[in-house]
Design a protein around this motif. Structure first.
Motif, PDB file in Angstrom:
ATOM      1  N   ILE A   1      -1.360   4.097   2.124  1.00  0.00           N
ATOM      2  CA  ILE A   1      -1.286   4.746   0.805  1.00  0.00           C
ATOM      3  C   ILE A   1      -0.972   6.218   0.984  1.00  0.00           C
TER       4      ILE A   1
ATOM      5  N   ARG B   1       2.139   1.740  -3.494  1.00  0.00           N
ATOM      6  CA  ARG B   1       1.086   2.297  -4.354  1.00  0.00           C
ATOM      7  C   ARG B   1       0.979   3.802  -4.157  1.00  0.00           C
ATOM      8  N   GLY B   2       1.061   4.227  -2.918  1.00  0.00           N
ATOM      9  CA  GLY B   2       0.946   5.651  -2.621  1.00  0.00           C
ATOM     10  C   GLY B   2       2.053   6.492  -3.211  1.00  0.00           C
TER      11      GLY B   2
ATOM     12  N   THR C   1      -5.649   2.569   3.606  1.00  0.00           N
ATOM     13  CA  THR C   1      -5.791   3.940   3.117  1.00  0.00           C
ATOM     14  C   THR C   1      -4.731   4.838   3.743  1.00  0.00           C
TER      15      THR C   1
ATOM     16  N   ALA D   1       0.842  -1.213   0.000  1.00  0.00           N
ATOM     17  CA  ALA D   1       0.000   0.000   0.000  1.00  0.00           C
ATOM     18  C   ALA D   1       0.873   1.258   0.000  1.00  0.00           C
TER      19      ALA D   1
END
Length: 151
Positions: free
Chosen positions: A145, A26-27, A142, A23
């Motif tokens: 990310i 991805r961020g 979240t 994650a």
């Protein structure tokens, strides 16, 4: 400094450290990623160059970096390589695990530029005695990310 590549280096027997690391990657928005899973290593680690970013994710056991993770990381070598360190703990305490990992990677040629702690389901969690069940959850991912975006 232009960073064009990420080395995601993870030790993740329960997959929680891996999920958090992915994650974060991805961020960052960086597309070129070298994934090195030390849980079941298939090949030796390579040196991580100074123009790459290393993201190192490991679990915490008893307030320390998992001993097998440290053993597998011994072959890790940086070259003034910027690094982000992440420890994933079972909602008890991470104590000095982050400091331990910081000292360890600094001795191997990395320059720590950021760090984070995340919660993952405790490896001792059971249906009868749940500890951080389902973590990292959607909110945790979240947040990871977002952490990657800030990097």
């Amino acid at each position: 400094m232009e960073i064009g590549k990420i080395h995601l280096i993870t030790f993740s027997p329960t997959q929680t450290s891996k999920q958090v690391g992915e994650a974060i990657v991805r961020g960052t928005g960086i597309a070129e990623v070298v994934f090195q899973d030390l849980t079941h290593p298939e090949k030796p680690l390579q040196e991580v160059s100074s123009d790459a970013l290393a993201i190192i994710t490991v679990p915490v056991y008893g307030g320390k970096v998992a001993p097998l993770a440290i053993k597998r990381l011994e072959q890790l070598k940086g070259n003034n390589t910027p690094a982000i360190l992440v420890v994933v703990y079972g909602n008890r305490a991470y104590e000095k695990a982050l400091q331990e990992l910081d000292a360890f990677v600094n001795q191997r040629g990395f320059k720590v530029v950021g760090a984070g702690t995340f919660i993952g389901e405790h490896s001792y969690s059971t249906e009868r005695y749940p500890i951080a069940t389902g973590r990292p959850d959607k909110e945790d991912i979240t947040f990871a990310i977002s952490f990657g975006e800030q990097i």
